[in-house]
Design a protein around this motif. Structure first.
Motif, PDB file in Angstrom:
ATOM      1  N   SER A 241      14.669 -64.245-112.091  1.00  0.00           N
ATOM      2  CA  SER A 241      14.512 -62.797-112.155  1.00  0.00           C
ATOM      3  C   SER A 241      14.124 -62.366-113.562  1.00  0.00           C
ATOM      4  N   THR A 242      13.185 -61.422-113.642  1.00  0.00           N
ATOM      5  CA  THR A 242      12.750 -60.904-114.938  1.00  0.00           C
ATOM      6  C   THR A 242      13.105 -59.436-115.062  1.00  0.00           C
ATOM      7  N   THR A 243      14.087 -58.980-114.267  1.00  0.00           N
ATOM      8  CA  THR A 243      14.458 -57.571-114.284  1.00  0.00           C
ATOM      9  C   THR A 243      14.807 -57.102-115.686  1.00  0.00           C
ATOM     10  N   GLU A 244      15.661 -57.836-116.381  1.00  0.00           N
ATOM     11  CA  GLU A 244      16.077 -57.443-117.723  1.00  0.00           C
ATOM     12  C   GLU A 244      14.891 -57.407-118.681  1.00  0.00           C
ATOM     13  N   ASP A 245      14.031 -58.412-118.612  1.00  0.00           N
ATOM     14  CA  ASP A 245      12.863 -58.438-119.487  1.00  0.00           C
ATOM     15  C   ASP A 245      11.910 -57.286-119.178  1.00  0.00           C
ATOM     16  N   ASP A 246      11.681 -57.028-117.894  1.00  0.00           N
ATOM     17  CA  ASP A 246      10.807 -55.922-117.514  1.00  0.00           C
ATOM     18  C   ASP A 246      11.351 -54.600-118.017  1.00  0.00           C
ATOM     19  N   ASP A 247      12.649 -54.399-117.855  1.00  0.00           N
ATOM     20  CA  ASP A 247      13.271 -53.159-118.307  1.00  0.00           C
ATOM     21  C   ASP A 247      13.150 -52.997-119.814  1.00  0.00           C
ATOM     22  N   GLN A 248      13.443 -54.050-120.548  1.00  0.00           N
ATOM     23  CA  GLN A 248      13.414 -53.944-122.008  1.00  0.00           C
ATOM     24  C   GLN A 248      12.009 -53.619-122.506  1.00  0.00           C
TER      25      GLN A 248
ATOM     26  N   VAL B 210      11.370 -40.044-108.880  1.00  0.00           N
ATOM     27  CA  VAL B 210      12.367 -40.538-107.925  1.00  0.00           C
ATOM     28  C   VAL B 210      12.587 -42.028-108.156  1.00  0.00           C
ATOM     29  N   HIS B 211      13.836 -42.406-108.351  1.00  0.00           N
ATOM     30  CA  HIS B 211      14.205 -43.822-108.381  1.00  0.00           C
ATOM     31  C   HIS B 211      14.816 -44.125-107.021  1.00  0.00           C
ATOM     32  N   ALA B 212      14.076 -44.829-106.176  1.00  0.00           N
ATOM     33  CA  ALA B 212      14.509 -45.120-104.804  1.00  0.00           C
ATOM     34  C   ALA B 212      14.778 -46.612-104.678  1.00  0.00           C
ATOM     35  N   ASP B 213      16.013 -46.959-104.427  1.00  0.00           N
ATOM     36  CA  ASP B 213      16.397 -48.358-104.252  1.00  0.00           C
ATOM     37  C   ASP B 213      15.513 -48.993-103.174  1.00  0.00           C
ATOM     38  N   PRO B 214      14.695 -49.995-103.529  1.00  0.00           N
ATOM     39  CA  PRO B 214      13.753 -50.576-102.563  1.00  0.00           C
ATOM     40  C   PRO B 214      14.410 -51.387-101.457  1.00  0.00           C
ATOM     41  N   SER B 215      15.712 -51.629-101.550  1.00  0.00           N
ATOM     42  CA  SER B 215      16.373 -52.403-100.502  1.00  0.00           C
ATOM     43  C   SER B 215      16.840 -51.527 -99.346  1.00  0.00           C
ATOM     44  N   PHE B 216      16.592 -50.219 -99.419  1.00  0.00           N
ATOM     45  CA  PHE B 216      16.982 -49.310 -98.347  1.00  0.00           C
ATOM     46  C   PHE B 216      15.741 -48.747 -97.656  1.00  0.00           C
TER      47      PHE B 216
ATOM     48  N   VAL C 238       6.249 -32.245-102.296  1.00  0.00           N
ATOM     49  CA  VAL C 238       6.268 -32.384-103.753  1.00  0.00           C
ATOM     50  C   VAL C 238       6.817 -33.749-104.187  1.00  0.00           C
ATOM     51  N   PHE C 239       7.459 -34.466-103.269  1.00  0.00           N
ATOM     52  CA  PHE C 239       8.022 -35.780-103.609  1.00  0.00           C
ATOM     53  C   PHE C 239       7.078 -36.934-103.268  1.00  0.00           C
ATOM     54  N   GLU C 240       5.963 -36.638-102.664  1.00  0.00           N
ATOM     55  CA  GLU C 240       5.022 -37.692-102.291  1.00  0.00           C
ATOM     56  C   GLU C 240       4.447 -38.362-103.534  1.00  0.00           C
ATOM     57  N   ASN C 241       4.443 -39.679-103.532  1.00  0.00           N
ATOM     58  CA  ASN C 241       3.920 -40.481-104.642  1.00  0.00           C
ATOM     59  C   ASN C 241       4.685 -40.267-105.945  1.00  0.00           C
ATOM     60  N   ARG C 242       5.940 -39.859-105.847  1.00  0.00           N
ATOM     61  CA  ARG C 242       6.728 -39.630-107.060  1.00  0.00           C
ATOM     62  C   ARG C 242       7.797 -40.702-107.280  1.00  0.00           C
ATOM     63  N   VAL C 243       7.846 -41.717-106.442  1.00  0.00           N
ATOM     64  CA  VAL C 243       8.783 -42.823-106.650  1.00  0.00           C
ATOM     65  C   VAL C 243       8.253 -43.700-107.786  1.00  0.00           C
ATOM     66  N   ILE C 244       9.065 -43.930-108.792  1.00  0.00           N
ATOM     67  CA  ILE C 244       8.588 -44.711-109.930  1.00  0.00           C
ATOM     68  C   ILE C 244       8.486 -46.183-109.529  1.00  0.00           C
ATOM     69  N   PRO C 245       7.436 -46.862-109.955  1.00  0.00           N
ATOM     70  CA  PRO C 245       7.229 -48.257-109.542  1.00  0.00           C
ATOM     71  C   PRO C 245       8.282 -49.207-110.092  1.00  0.00           C
ATOM     72  N   GLU C 246       9.024 -48.766-111.100  1.00  0.00           N
ATOM     73  CA  GLU C 246      10.049 -49.635-111.686  1.00  0.00           C
ATOM     74  C   GLU C 246      11.368 -49.613-110.906  1.00  0.00           C
ATOM     75  N   SER C 247      11.415 -48.892-109.797  1.00  0.00           N
ATOM     76  CA  SER C 247      12.661 -48.782-109.020  1.00  0.00           C
ATOM     77  C   SER C 247      13.186 -50.152-108.616  1.00  0.00           C
ATOM     78  N   LYS C 248      14.480 -50.333-108.749  1.00  0.00           N
ATOM     79  CA  LYS C 248      15.125 -51.599-108.400  1.00  0.00           C
ATOM     80  C   LYS C 248      16.442 -51.316-107.681  1.00  0.00           C
TER      81      LYS C 248
ATOM     82  N   ILE D 257      23.240 -47.379-114.526  1.00  0.00           N
ATOM     83  CA  ILE D 257      22.794 -47.080-115.890  1.00  0.00           C
ATOM     84  C   ILE D 257      21.318 -47.436-116.028  1.00  0.00           C
ATOM     85  N   SER D 258      20.960 -48.623-115.589  1.00  0.00           N
ATOM     86  CA  SER D 258      19.573 -49.083-115.699  1.00  0.00           C
ATOM     87  C   SER D 258      18.629 -48.160-114.947  1.00  0.00           C
ATOM     88  N   ALA D 259      19.030 -47.696-113.774  1.00  0.00           N
ATOM     89  CA  ALA D 259      18.176 -46.809-112.986  1.00  0.00           C
ATOM     90  C   ALA D 259      17.903 -45.509-113.739  1.00  0.00           C
TER      91      ALA D 259
END
Length: 393
Positions: A75-82, A135-141, A150-160, A170-172
Protein backbone atom coordinates in the motif's frame (compact mmCIF):
# COMPACT_ATOMS: atom_id res chain seq x y z
CA UNK A 1 16.48 -57.06 -42.26
CA UNK A 2 18.01 -57.82 -38.91
CA UNK A 3 15.62 -58.04 -35.99
CA UNK A 4 16.36 -55.62 -33.07
CA UNK A 5 18.43 -57.00 -30.32
CA UNK A 6 17.42 -56.56 -26.65
CA UNK A 7 20.27 -54.10 -26.20
CA UNK A 8 19.06 -51.79 -29.02
CA UNK A 9 15.48 -51.80 -27.65
CA UNK A 10 16.75 -50.82 -24.22
CA UNK A 11 18.67 -47.87 -25.71
CA UNK A 12 15.58 -46.63 -27.55
CA UNK A 13 13.56 -46.78 -24.32
CA UNK A 14 16.17 -44.71 -22.47
CA UNK A 15 15.99 -42.01 -25.13
CA UNK A 16 12.17 -41.78 -25.42
CA UNK A 17 11.20 -41.96 -21.77
CA UNK A 18 12.64 -38.53 -20.73
CA UNK A 19 10.91 -36.90 -23.73
CA UNK A 20 7.58 -38.32 -22.62
CA UNK A 21 8.10 -36.98 -19.12
CA UNK A 22 9.08 -33.48 -20.37
CA UNK A 23 6.03 -33.32 -22.67
CA UNK A 24 3.74 -34.20 -19.79
CA UNK A 25 5.22 -31.58 -17.41
CA UNK A 26 5.25 -28.61 -19.80
CA UNK A 27 1.77 -29.14 -21.22
CA UNK A 28 0.02 -25.68 -20.95
CA UNK A 29 -2.39 -25.35 -18.01
CA UNK A 30 -5.07 -23.96 -20.32
CA UNK A 31 -6.29 -27.49 -20.88
CA UNK A 32 -6.72 -27.91 -17.15
CA UNK A 33 -8.61 -24.59 -16.85
CA UNK A 34 -10.89 -25.52 -19.73
CA UNK A 35 -11.59 -28.82 -18.14
CA UNK A 36 -12.52 -27.13 -14.85
CA UNK A 37 -14.87 -24.80 -16.67
CA UNK A 38 -16.35 -27.64 -18.64
CA UNK A 39 -16.81 -29.74 -15.54
CA UNK A 40 -18.41 -26.80 -13.75
CA UNK A 41 -20.84 -26.29 -16.62
CA UNK A 42 -21.83 -29.92 -16.92
CA UNK A 43 -22.18 -30.21 -13.18
CA UNK A 44 -24.29 -27.07 -12.89
CA UNK A 45 -26.68 -28.34 -15.53
CA UNK A 46 -27.59 -31.27 -13.30
CA UNK A 47 -28.49 -28.98 -10.36
CA UNK A 48 -32.00 -27.68 -9.80
CA UNK A 49 -31.15 -24.94 -7.25
CA UNK A 50 -30.12 -21.71 -9.10
CA UNK A 51 -28.44 -20.27 -5.99
CA UNK A 52 -26.19 -23.32 -5.75
CA UNK A 53 -25.39 -22.97 -9.45
CA UNK A 54 -24.29 -19.33 -9.01
CA UNK A 55 -22.16 -20.14 -6.00
CA UNK A 56 -20.42 -23.04 -7.77
CA UNK A 57 -19.67 -21.04 -10.91
CA UNK A 58 -18.41 -18.09 -8.89
CA UNK A 59 -16.11 -20.29 -6.85
CA UNK A 60 -14.47 -21.85 -9.90
CA UNK A 61 -14.12 -18.57 -11.77
CA UNK A 62 -12.63 -16.74 -8.80
CA UNK A 63 -10.05 -19.45 -8.21
CA UNK A 64 -9.01 -19.51 -11.86
CA UNK A 65 -8.66 -15.72 -12.21
CA UNK A 66 -6.92 -15.03 -8.91
CA UNK A 67 -4.24 -17.61 -9.68
CA UNK A 68 -3.17 -15.65 -12.74
CA UNK A 69 -3.01 -12.19 -11.10
CA UNK A 70 0.29 -10.76 -9.87
CA UNK A 71 0.75 -10.18 -6.17
CA UNK A 72 -0.74 -6.89 -4.92
CA UNK A 73 1.99 -4.26 -4.41
CA UNK A 74 2.45 -2.78 -0.93
CA UNK A 75 0.00 0.00 0.00
CA UNK A 76 1.20 3.50 -0.86
CA UNK A 77 -1.60 5.33 0.95
CA UNK A 78 0.76 7.10 3.34
CA UNK A 79 3.16 8.07 0.56
CA UNK A 80 0.34 9.32 -1.66
CA UNK A 81 -1.09 11.39 1.18
CA UNK A 82 2.24 12.93 2.12
CA UNK A 83 2.84 13.98 -1.48
CA UNK A 84 -0.61 15.60 -1.61
CA UNK A 85 -0.09 17.35 1.74
CA UNK A 86 3.31 18.73 0.76
CA UNK A 87 1.88 20.21 -2.43
CA UNK A 88 -1.01 21.79 -0.53
CA UNK A 89 1.28 23.27 2.11
CA UNK A 90 3.11 25.14 -0.65
CA UNK A 91 0.15 27.16 -1.95
CA UNK A 92 0.04 30.91 -1.49
CA UNK A 93 -1.10 31.97 1.98
CA UNK A 94 -3.52 34.71 0.90
CA UNK A 95 -6.70 33.87 -1.03
CA UNK A 96 -7.51 35.51 -4.32
CA UNK A 97 -10.61 37.68 -4.64
CA UNK A 98 -13.47 37.18 -4.50
CA UNK A 99 -13.08 34.97 -1.44
CA UNK A 100 -14.86 31.64 -1.59
CA UNK A 101 -16.05 29.16 1.00
CA UNK A 102 -15.00 25.52 0.75
CA UNK A 103 -17.74 23.16 1.93
CA UNK A 104 -16.15 19.77 2.65
CA UNK A 105 -18.43 16.78 3.19
CA UNK A 106 -17.03 13.67 4.86
CA UNK A 107 -19.33 10.71 4.23
CA UNK A 108 -19.74 6.97 3.87
CA UNK A 109 -23.32 7.21 2.57
CA UNK A 110 -25.28 9.07 -0.11
CA UNK A 111 -26.06 12.59 1.10
CA UNK A 112 -29.64 12.37 2.44
CA UNK A 113 -29.97 16.15 2.73
CA UNK A 114 -28.70 16.93 -0.75
CA UNK A 115 -32.08 18.48 -1.79
CA UNK A 116 -31.81 20.98 1.10
CA UNK A 117 -28.20 21.80 0.28
CA UNK A 118 -29.21 22.19 -3.37
CA UNK A 119 -31.62 24.97 -2.34
CA UNK A 120 -28.94 26.47 -0.10
CA UNK A 121 -26.34 26.63 -2.87
CA UNK A 122 -28.75 27.88 -5.52
CA UNK A 123 -29.84 30.96 -3.59
CA UNK A 124 -29.02 34.62 -4.38
CA UNK A 125 -25.30 35.35 -3.88
CA UNK A 126 -24.38 31.70 -4.15
CA UNK A 127 -25.09 32.15 -7.86
CA UNK A 128 -21.98 34.33 -8.01
CA UNK A 129 -20.01 31.11 -7.43
CA UNK A 130 -18.72 32.14 -4.06
CA UNK A 131 -18.32 28.54 -2.92
CA UNK A 132 -16.78 25.20 -3.79
CA UNK A 133 -17.97 21.74 -2.78
CA UNK A 134 -15.72 18.79 -1.98
CA UNK A 135 -16.84 15.28 -0.98
CA UNK A 136 -14.68 12.59 0.60
CA UNK A 137 -16.67 9.41 -0.09
CA UNK A 138 -15.33 6.15 1.30
CA UNK A 139 -14.91 4.01 -1.86
CA UNK A 140 -15.71 0.80 0.00
CA UNK A 141 -19.37 1.80 0.37
CA UNK A 142 -22.09 1.89 -2.32
CA UNK A 143 -23.66 5.24 -3.23
CA UNK A 144 -27.18 4.75 -4.51
CA UNK A 145 -28.49 7.14 -5.57
CA UNK A 146 -25.21 8.58 -6.83
CA UNK A 147 -24.14 12.16 -6.16
CA UNK A 148 -25.96 14.58 -8.45
CA UNK A 149 -26.86 18.25 -8.82
CA UNK A 150 -24.34 20.51 -7.10
CA UNK A 151 -22.57 17.40 -5.76
CA UNK A 152 -22.01 15.80 -9.15
CA UNK A 153 -18.31 15.26 -9.92
CA UNK A 154 -17.34 16.72 -6.55
CA UNK A 155 -15.94 13.55 -4.96
CA UNK A 156 -12.20 14.05 -4.55
CA UNK A 157 -10.12 11.37 -6.29
CA UNK A 158 -7.97 10.94 -3.18
CA UNK A 159 -10.90 9.45 -1.21
CA UNK A 160 -9.95 6.35 0.75
CA UNK A 161 -11.66 4.03 3.26
CA UNK A 162 -12.40 5.44 6.69
CA UNK A 163 -13.11 3.69 9.96
CA UNK A 164 -14.28 4.86 13.35
CA UNK A 165 -11.82 4.67 16.27
CA UNK A 166 -8.91 5.06 13.85
CA UNK A 167 -6.73 7.84 12.39
CA UNK A 168 -8.39 7.40 8.97
CA UNK A 169 -10.86 10.19 9.75
CA UNK A 170 -7.97 12.58 10.38
CA UNK A 171 -6.45 11.63 7.03
CA UNK A 172 -9.78 12.10 5.25
CA UNK A 173 -10.15 15.64 6.63
CA UNK A 174 -6.56 16.46 5.67
CA UNK A 175 -7.20 15.19 2.14
CA UNK A 176 -10.25 17.41 1.82
CA UNK A 177 -8.34 20.45 3.07
CA UNK A 178 -5.40 19.75 0.78
CA UNK A 179 -7.54 19.18 -2.30
CA UNK A 180 -9.47 22.40 -1.62
CA UNK A 181 -6.23 24.36 -1.18
CA UNK A 182 -4.84 23.08 -4.46
CA UNK A 183 -7.98 23.34 -6.58
CA UNK A 184 -8.96 26.96 -6.00
CA UNK A 185 -6.66 29.74 -4.72
CA UNK A 186 -9.79 31.75 -3.82
CA UNK A 187 -10.85 29.33 -1.09
CA UNK A 188 -10.67 31.37 2.10
CA UNK A 189 -12.54 29.40 4.79
CA UNK A 190 -12.87 25.62 4.96
CA UNK A 191 -15.93 24.07 6.64
CA UNK A 192 -15.91 20.35 7.46
CA UNK A 193 -19.38 18.79 7.50
CA UNK A 194 -20.94 15.34 7.76
CA UNK A 195 -23.71 13.73 5.73
CA UNK A 196 -26.03 14.31 8.71
CA UNK A 197 -25.46 18.10 8.76
CA UNK A 198 -27.92 20.74 7.61
CA UNK A 199 -27.56 24.53 7.21
CA UNK A 200 -29.31 26.72 9.80
CA UNK A 201 -29.18 29.93 7.75
CA UNK A 202 -29.15 31.10 4.15
CA UNK A 203 -26.02 31.04 2.05
CA UNK A 204 -25.75 34.84 2.18
CA UNK A 205 -25.82 34.84 5.98
CA UNK A 206 -23.29 32.00 6.18
CA UNK A 207 -20.96 33.63 3.67
CA UNK A 208 -20.90 36.98 5.44
CA UNK A 209 -20.41 35.39 8.87
CA UNK A 210 -17.37 33.42 7.72
CA UNK A 211 -15.65 35.66 5.19
CA UNK A 212 -15.46 38.62 7.58
CA UNK A 213 -13.65 36.48 10.17
CA UNK A 214 -9.87 36.26 10.33
CA UNK A 215 -10.04 33.41 12.84
CA UNK A 216 -10.82 29.72 12.65
CA UNK A 217 -13.78 28.26 14.53
CA UNK A 218 -12.72 25.03 16.22
CA UNK A 219 -13.81 23.65 19.57
CA UNK A 220 -10.86 23.42 21.99
CA UNK A 221 -11.68 21.93 25.39
CA UNK A 222 -9.29 21.30 28.27
CA UNK A 223 -9.67 19.03 31.30
CA UNK A 224 -12.73 17.24 29.95
CA UNK A 225 -13.92 14.13 31.81
CA UNK A 226 -11.99 11.12 30.53
CA UNK A 227 -9.28 13.25 28.91
CA UNK A 228 -6.39 11.26 30.40
CA UNK A 229 -7.83 7.96 29.15
CA UNK A 230 -8.14 9.43 25.66
CA UNK A 231 -4.57 10.76 25.77
CA UNK A 232 -3.28 7.33 26.89
CA UNK A 233 -5.39 5.32 24.42
CA UNK A 234 -2.24 4.15 22.58
CA UNK A 235 -0.29 3.51 25.79
CA UNK A 236 0.49 5.59 28.87
CA UNK A 237 3.55 7.37 27.49
CA UNK A 238 3.23 6.85 23.77
CA UNK A 239 2.25 10.46 22.99
CA UNK A 240 5.44 11.81 24.60
CA UNK A 241 7.39 13.92 23.98
CA UNK A 242 5.42 15.37 21.04
CA UNK A 243 2.18 15.84 22.96
CA UNK A 244 2.37 16.17 26.77
CA UNK A 245 -0.93 15.62 28.55
CA UNK A 246 -1.10 19.29 29.57
CA UNK A 247 -1.26 20.22 25.86
CA UNK A 248 -3.87 17.59 24.97
CA UNK A 249 -7.21 19.04 23.85
CA UNK A 250 -10.63 17.68 22.89
CA UNK A 251 -13.21 19.13 20.53
CA UNK A 252 -15.77 18.52 17.81
CA UNK A 253 -14.37 17.05 14.61
CA UNK A 254 -16.43 19.57 12.61
CA UNK A 255 -14.71 22.92 12.24
CA UNK A 256 -14.21 25.95 10.01
CA UNK A 257 -10.55 26.73 9.35
CA UNK A 258 -8.90 29.76 7.83
CA UNK A 259 -6.60 29.32 4.85
CA UNK A 260 -3.65 29.80 7.20
CA UNK A 261 -4.73 26.92 9.40
CA UNK A 262 -5.66 24.71 6.45
CA UNK A 263 -2.05 25.06 5.26
CA UNK A 264 -0.81 24.36 8.79
CA UNK A 265 -2.79 21.11 8.94
CA UNK A 266 -1.55 20.03 5.50
CA UNK A 267 2.08 20.68 6.46
CA UNK A 268 2.02 19.08 9.93
CA UNK A 269 3.98 15.89 10.63
CA UNK A 270 5.07 16.01 14.29
CA UNK A 271 1.75 15.30 16.01
CA UNK A 272 0.66 13.06 13.15
CA UNK A 273 3.58 10.74 13.94
CA UNK A 274 1.74 9.93 17.18
CA UNK A 275 -1.89 10.16 16.14
CA UNK A 276 -1.39 7.76 13.23
CA UNK A 277 -0.57 4.98 15.71
CA UNK A 278 -3.30 2.45 16.43
CA UNK A 279 -5.06 2.61 19.78
CA UNK A 280 -4.84 -0.41 22.05
CA UNK A 281 -7.76 -2.77 21.58
CA UNK A 282 -8.81 -2.43 25.20
CA UNK A 283 -8.99 1.36 24.78
CA UNK A 284 -11.30 1.39 21.76
CA UNK A 285 -14.01 3.35 23.59
CA UNK A 286 -11.60 6.21 24.30
CA UNK A 287 -10.09 6.32 20.81
CA UNK A 288 -11.43 9.31 18.86
CA UNK A 289 -8.33 10.72 17.12
CA UNK A 290 -10.28 13.15 14.93
CA UNK A 291 -11.60 14.86 18.10
CA UNK A 292 -8.08 15.31 19.51
CA UNK A 293 -5.65 15.93 16.66
CA UNK A 294 -7.06 19.18 15.25
CA UNK A 295 -7.88 20.91 18.58
CA UNK A 296 -4.48 19.97 20.04
CA UNK A 297 -2.61 21.13 16.94
CA UNK A 298 -4.32 24.52 16.63
CA UNK A 299 -4.09 25.09 20.38
CA UNK A 300 -0.35 24.42 20.38
CA UNK A 301 0.54 26.26 17.18
CA UNK A 302 -1.77 29.28 16.99
CA UNK A 303 -4.24 29.69 19.86
CA UNK A 304 -4.73 33.38 19.12
CA UNK A 305 -5.76 32.59 15.58
CA UNK A 306 -8.98 30.81 16.48
CA UNK A 307 -12.29 31.11 18.28
CA UNK A 308 -12.35 27.97 20.49
CA UNK A 309 -15.87 26.89 19.51
CA UNK A 310 -17.59 24.93 16.76
CA UNK A 311 -20.32 26.51 14.63
CA UNK A 312 -22.00 23.12 14.12
CA UNK A 313 -24.70 22.55 16.72
CA UNK A 314 -24.95 19.09 18.26
CA UNK A 315 -26.80 17.73 21.28
CA UNK A 316 -24.77 15.40 23.53
CA UNK A 317 -27.10 15.58 26.53
CA UNK A 318 -27.67 12.19 28.08
CA UNK A 319 -25.55 10.36 25.48
CA UNK A 320 -22.80 7.94 26.50
CA UNK A 321 -22.39 5.77 23.38
CA UNK A 322 -20.21 8.12 21.36
CA UNK A 323 -23.12 9.23 19.17
CA UNK A 324 -25.01 12.52 19.60
CA UNK A 325 -28.77 12.83 19.58
CA UNK A 326 -30.50 12.33 16.24
CA UNK A 327 -33.57 14.48 15.59
CA UNK A 328 -36.42 12.33 14.33
CA UNK A 329 -38.96 13.41 11.76
CA UNK A 330 -41.58 14.13 14.43
CA UNK A 331 -39.24 16.64 16.13
CA UNK A 332 -38.24 18.56 13.02
CA UNK A 333 -40.03 21.81 12.35
CA UNK A 334 -39.75 25.62 12.64
CA UNK A 335 -39.63 25.47 16.44
CA UNK A 336 -36.55 23.22 16.45
CA UNK A 337 -34.69 25.28 13.84
CA UNK A 338 -35.28 28.53 15.73
CA UNK A 339 -34.24 26.91 19.03
CA UNK A 340 -30.96 25.67 17.53
CA UNK A 341 -30.26 29.14 16.15
CA UNK A 342 -30.78 30.78 19.54
CA UNK A 343 -28.45 28.42 21.35
CA UNK A 344 -24.98 29.71 22.26
CA UNK A 345 -21.75 27.92 21.30
CA UNK A 346 -19.69 26.42 24.07
CA UNK A 347 -16.42 28.31 24.15
CA UNK A 348 -13.39 26.36 25.21
CA UNK A 349 -9.90 27.34 26.30
CA UNK A 350 -8.83 30.99 26.07
CA UNK A 351 -5.35 32.01 25.02
CA UNK A 352 -4.33 32.32 28.67
CA UNK A 353 -5.40 28.71 29.29
CA UNK A 354 -8.60 29.54 31.17
CA UNK A 355 -12.03 28.22 30.25
CA UNK A 356 -13.86 30.70 28.07
CA UNK A 357 -17.45 29.59 28.64
CA UNK A 358 -18.15 32.25 31.27
CA UNK A 359 -15.86 35.04 30.07
CA UNK A 360 -16.24 37.88 27.62
CA UNK A 361 -15.93 35.25 24.88
CA UNK A 362 -19.64 34.58 25.26
CA UNK A 363 -20.35 38.19 24.26
CA UNK A 364 -19.08 37.51 20.75
CA UNK A 365 -22.48 36.23 19.70
CA UNK A 366 -21.16 33.77 17.14
CA UNK A 367 -24.13 32.04 15.50
CA UNK A 368 -24.48 28.35 14.86
CA UNK A 369 -24.37 27.98 11.07
CA UNK A 370 -24.93 24.22 10.83
CA UNK A 371 -26.53 21.46 12.90
CA UNK A 372 -26.49 17.68 13.23
CA UNK A 373 -27.70 14.95 13.45
CA UNK A 374 -31.00 14.69 11.60
CA UNK A 375 -32.70 11.50 10.53
CA UNK A 376 -32.80 11.05 6.74
CA UNK A 377 -36.59 10.76 6.70
CA UNK A 378 -36.88 14.38 7.90
CA UNK A 379 -35.72 15.74 4.52
CA UNK A 380 -39.26 16.38 3.22
CA UNK A 381 -40.08 18.55 6.23
CA UNK A 382 -36.78 20.43 6.00
CA UNK A 383 -37.29 21.22 2.31
CA UNK A 384 -40.84 22.37 3.00
CA UNK A 385 -39.74 24.89 5.64
CA UNK A 386 -36.49 25.91 3.91
CA UNK A 387 -37.52 29.21 2.34
CA UNK A 388 -39.86 30.38 5.10
CA UNK A 389 -37.74 29.34 8.09
CA UNK A 390 -34.21 28.04 7.46
CA UNK A 391 -33.20 30.58 4.81
CA UNK A 392 -35.14 33.45 6.35
CA UNK A 393 -32.54 35.28 8.46
Amino acid sequence: MMSPTPLSLFCVLLICLPLAIVFTVVTPPATTIRSITSTSTSTSQTRTNPETRVIETTRITTTTISSSLPARPPSTTEDDDQMLFRRAAGVKPDPLLPKRLAFMFLTTTPLPFAPLWELFFNSTRAQEKLYNIYVHADPSFPYDPPFSGVFENRVIPESKPTRRHSPTLISAARRLLSHALLEDPSNSMFALLSSACIPLHSFDFTYEALVKSDKSFIEILKDEPGAWARWAARGERVMLPELPFEDFRIGSQFFVLTRKHARLVANETRLWSKFKLTCLRKNKNTCYPEEHYFPSLISMEDPRGCVPATLTHVDWRGRHDGHPRTYGVSEVGPKLILALRKDVPRYGVNVDGTNGSHSSMRKRGDPFLFARKFSPDSIATLVRIANDVIFKD
